[in-house]
Design a protein around this motif. Structure first.
Motif, mmCIF file in Angstrom:
data_model
loop_
_atom_site.group_PDB
_atom_site.id
_atom_site.type_symbol
_atom_site.label_atom_id
_atom_site.label_comp_id
_atom_site.label_asym_id
_atom_site.label_seq_id
_atom_site.Cartn_x
_atom_site.Cartn_y
_atom_site.Cartn_z
ATOM 1 N N MET A 190 1.114 -1.256 0.022
ATOM 2 C CA MET A 190 0.159 -0.320 0.062
ATOM 3 C C MET A 190 0.645 1.864 -0.244
ATOM 4 N N LEU A 191 0.213 2.382 -0.925
ATOM 5 C CA LEU A 191 1.293 3.557 -0.752
ATOM 6 C C LEU A 191 0.053 4.545 -0.137
ATOM 7 N N THR A 192 0.888 5.365 1.160
ATOM 8 C CA THR A 192 -0.043 6.375 1.530
ATOM 9 C C THR A 192 0.200 7.629 1.187
ATOM 10 N N ILE A 193 -0.052 8.654 1.491
ATOM 11 C CA ILE A 193 0.276 9.942 0.693
ATOM 12 C C ILE A 193 -0.680 10.602 1.322
ATOM 13 N N GLN A 194 0.316 11.814 2.938
ATOM 14 C CA GLN A 194 -0.613 12.287 3.520
ATOM 15 C C GLN A 194 0.848 13.356 3.808
ATOM 16 N N PRO A 195 0.377 14.574 3.792
ATOM 17 C CA PRO A 195 1.811 15.529 4.087
ATOM 18 C C PRO A 195 2.010 15.708 5.402
ATOM 19 N N ARG A 196 3.588 15.835 6.022
ATOM 20 C CA ARG A 196 3.791 15.510 7.278
ATOM 21 C C ARG A 196 2.658 16.620 8.161
ATOM 22 N N LYS A 197 2.784 16.382 9.664
ATOM 23 C CA LYS A 197 2.449 16.850 10.406
ATOM 24 C C LYS A 197 2.126 19.177 10.493
ATOM 25 N N GLU A 198 3.008 19.285 10.309
ATOM 26 C CA GLU A 198 3.544 20.547 10.393
ATOM 27 C C GLU A 198 2.631 21.054 9.456
ATOM 28 N N SER A 199 2.172 20.669 8.075
ATOM 29 C CA SER A 199 1.897 21.536 7.000
ATOM 30 C C SER A 199 0.202 21.205 7.684
ATOM 31 N N ARG A 200 -0.695 22.441 6.858
ATOM 32 C CA ARG A 200 -1.577 22.917 6.270
ATOM 33 C C ARG A 200 -2.549 21.781 6.254
ATOM 34 N N PHE A 201 -1.919 20.583 5.216
ATOM 35 C CA PHE A 201 -3.141 20.192 4.874
ATOM 36 C C PHE A 201 -2.691 18.017 4.987
ATOM 37 N N ASN A 202 -2.229 18.312 6.205
ATOM 38 C CA ASN A 202 -2.427 17.324 6.768
ATOM 39 C C ASN A 202 -3.657 16.452 7.004
ATOM 40 N N PHE A 203 -4.434 17.168 7.211
ATOM 41 C CA PHE A 203 -5.883 16.617 7.055
ATOM 42 C C PHE A 203 -5.982 15.619 6.110
ATOM 43 N N ILE A 204 -6.016 16.186 4.990
ATOM 44 C CA ILE A 204 -5.588 14.739 3.609
ATOM 45 C C ILE A 204 -5.107 13.442 3.683
ATOM 46 N N ARG A 205 -5.480 12.297 3.621
ATOM 47 C CA ARG A 205 -5.260 11.006 3.284
ATOM 48 C C ARG A 205 -5.493 10.445 2.025
ATOM 49 N N LEU A 206 -4.223 9.697 1.807
ATOM 50 C CA LEU A 206 -4.399 8.701 -0.183
ATOM 51 C C LEU A 206 -4.155 7.746 0.268
ATOM 52 N N ASN A 207 -4.919 6.651 0.220
ATOM 53 C CA ASN A 207 -4.064 5.371 -0.183
ATOM 54 C C ASN A 207 -4.444 4.360 -1.013
ATOM 55 N N ALA A 208 -3.442 3.979 -1.481
ATOM 56 C CA ALA A 208 -4.350 2.886 -2.775
ATOM 57 C C ALA A 208 -3.177 1.661 -2.840
ATOM 58 N N ALA A 209 -4.021 0.342 -3.038
ATOM 59 C CA ALA A 209 -3.207 -0.261 -1.945
ATOM 60 C C ALA A 209 -3.430 -1.941 -3.419
ATOM 61 N N LEU A 210 -2.204 -2.236 -3.589
ATOM 62 C CA LEU A 210 -2.873 -4.346 -4.342
ATOM 63 C C LEU A 210 -3.360 -4.963 -2.822
ATOM 64 N N ILE A 211 -3.759 -5.569 -3.213
ATOM 65 C CA ILE A 211 -3.790 -6.910 -2.548
ATOM 66 C C ILE A 211 -3.956 -8.509 -3.450
ATOM 67 N N ALA A 212 -4.263 -9.457 -1.838
ATOM 68 C CA ALA A 212 -4.312 -10.640 -2.800
ATOM 69 C C ALA A 212 -5.634 -10.771 -2.936
ATOM 70 N N GLY A 213 -6.236 -10.777 -2.171
ATOM 71 C CA GLY A 213 -8.129 -10.707 -2.625
ATOM 72 C C GLY A 213 -8.626 -12.071 -1.675
ATOM 73 N N ASN A 214 -7.324 -12.375 -1.226
ATOM 74 C CA ASN A 214 -8.159 -13.847 -0.071
ATOM 75 C C ASN A 214 -8.324 -13.820 1.046
ATOM 76 N N ALA A 215 -8.367 -12.916 1.641
ATOM 77 C CA ALA A 215 -7.911 -12.113 2.743
ATOM 78 C C ALA A 215 -6.998 -12.567 3.578
ATOM 79 N N ILE A 216 -6.183 -13.146 4.789
ATOM 80 C CA ILE A 216 -5.332 -13.284 5.132
ATOM 81 C C ILE A 216 -5.212 -15.105 5.040
ATOM 82 N N ALA A 217 -5.104 -15.599 4.174
ATOM 83 C CA ALA A 217 -4.912 -16.552 2.942
ATOM 84 C C ALA A 217 -3.661 -16.410 2.249
ATOM 85 N N SER A 218 -2.992 -17.427 2.234
ATOM 86 C CA SER A 218 -2.269 -17.306 0.283
ATOM 87 C C SER A 218 -2.887 -17.252 -0.567
ATOM 88 N N GLU A 219 -1.630 -16.709 -0.954
ATOM 89 C CA GLU A 219 -2.343 -16.469 -3.017
ATOM 90 C C GLU A 219 -3.053 -17.645 -3.521
#
Length: 447
Positions: free
Chosen positions: A182-211
């Protein structure tokens, strides 16, 4: 005999020289001993400091939830901690026994969490993340972690005001977690835009089991989270998207249509040979919002989430793949495509800023929005026209009423009653509302 004065002086000078030499030698030996002791002590201090630095970065937390539950009847199917035993309408259990280890470095974090209950020991989280050293705005995470969709998945079970997540959350995201990156994009705490957060993930799609296949699912989430300066009012909103696929084990793919009598809705089978080995579309959309107000009545929290999309499943199940194997044994599973919607709303009210709070929750889940209870009531005998409908196509609503008290900083008691309603249909076993309400009494200790 008299000793010559010259000889006496020589002896005295020699004695002084010898004494001085011995004294100098002794001081040198003493100094070396002190230096060695100091070096040893410094080395030990450095070791202790290193150990303290490690411990300072290592955080160990956890909680245990012990509970007693009572259901309306024996052996009910339930989303309140799993199905009841066949011959029991009440049970004791350790719902969760979590221990979490988190080591946080300057730009890295390692997390390992296990769940130990009477059902065994299971791995819940195992991931590492790295933050970029320049802007400290981009974070890459890999391993087993919560799927970034909506609010309820990532909201800790130790914090949640109800025993379990909503039915739709448990159906679409069983176990909440999956394997991936997963890639997370969020400005650091000192930034005025810290309240914005974007997550983008590639996952296996089989829950916690193997691929089990080559296809990866995408999960994306964009949200904002803000608090007023006096911290009396907080709000957050988010949108989520899931795009994946479920492997089709056979050529039989079933889709909802109006059947040959022109009024009955049901599944028809597409048996095109090329269907086998393809992927049925698994696509979810979601929107969530939370507001919290700290005022004279105490903190009032209102949160909700709405989800819709398409969900492949089997004839008798609408639950997302979890621990799936291909081919399924003993028989491969035909694919049933359904369109769904659902969601939940919480109202949590602290009582006059005390340790007490009450909660009301409503959740609903319609796993097949193309058929309703009355639609399934066909005048045509099932032997003439097969609808293919089962309990997996029945919609549910659940009202929950709870009371929580924090008797200490780390101890919480919970009493919660769920009223579960299924729609009435002509589907076998679902002509009336099932007796599957559940009462939960829980004690939680957190450290």
């Amino acid at each position: 005999m008299t000793i010559p004065l010259r000889f006496f002086k020589a002896v005295m000078i020699l004695a002084v020289i010898i004494e001085s030499g011995i004294s100098a030698y002794s001081q040198e030996v003493y100094s070396k001993a002190i230096q060695q002791s100091a070096d040893t002590l410094n080395a030990k201090i450095e070791n202790v400091k290193s150990d303290l630095d490690f411990l300072k970065n290592l955080k160990i937390t956890g909680y245990i939830q012990a509970q007693w539950q009572c259901a309306d009847s024996n052996g009910i199917s339930s989303f309140s901690g799993g199905n009841f035993p066949k011959n029991a309408d009440n049970r004791f259990s350790v719902r969760r026994g979590r221990v979490k280890f988190a080591y946080t470095g300057t730009l890295t974090q390692f997390v390992l969490q296990i769940d130990a209950t009477e059902r065994g020991v299971a791995l819940k989280d195992a991931y590492v993340n790295f933050k970029d050293p320049w802007l400290q705005m981009f974070t890459i995470q890999g391993g087993m972690f919560n799927r970034p969709f909506g609010f309820e998945i990532a909201y800790s079970s130790s914090m949640r005001e109800t025993p379990e997540r909503a039915r739709i959350t448990q159906t679409l995201f069983p176990g909440e977690r999956d394997l991936g990156a997963m890639l997370t994009i969020q400005p650091r705490k000192e930034s005025r835009f810290n309240f914005i957060r974007l997550n983008a993930a590639l996952i296996a799609g089989n829950a916690i089991a193997s691929e089990i296949d080559s296809k990866k699912d995408f999960v994306g989430q964009l949200g904002i989270n803000k608090t007023t300066r006096n911290e009396k009012f907080r709000y957050a909103v988010g949108i989520s998207y899931y795009n994946g696929g479920v492997f089709q084990e056979t050529k039989k793919v079933c889709n909802m249509v109006t059947l040959a009598d022109g009024m009955t809705k049901g599944f028809v089978v597409d048996s095109t040979e090329s269907n086998k080995g393809q992927y049925a579309k698994r696509e979810y959309f979601g929107a969530d919002a939370q507001v919290s107000l700290d005022w004279f009545l105490g903190v009032t929290t209102l949160r909700g989430e709405y989800l819709w999309g398409s969900q492949p499943g089997s004839s008798k199940s609408n639950v997302s793949p979890t621990n799936r194997s291909i081919p399924a044994t003993p028989d491969p599973i035909d694919t049933y495509n359904r369109s769904f919607n659902g969601g939940y709303v919480y109202l949590v009210q602290n009582i006059l800023n005390s340790r007490h709070e009450v909660v009301v929750k409503y959740d609903f889940f319609d796993p097949n929005i193309k058929v309703k209870g009355t639609d399934a009531k066909s005048t045509v005998p099932e032997t003439t026209i097969k609808t293919g409908l089962t309990g997996a196509d029945v919609s549910y609503t659940t009202w929950g009423f709870g009371y929580n008290v924090h008797i200490a900083t780390n101890v919480k008691l919970m009493a919660y009653y769920e009223v579960v309603k299924n729609e009435s249909t002509s589907i076998n076993g679902y002509s009336n509302d099932l007796k599957d309400n559940v009462f939960t009494l829980r004690a939680q200790f957190k450290f």
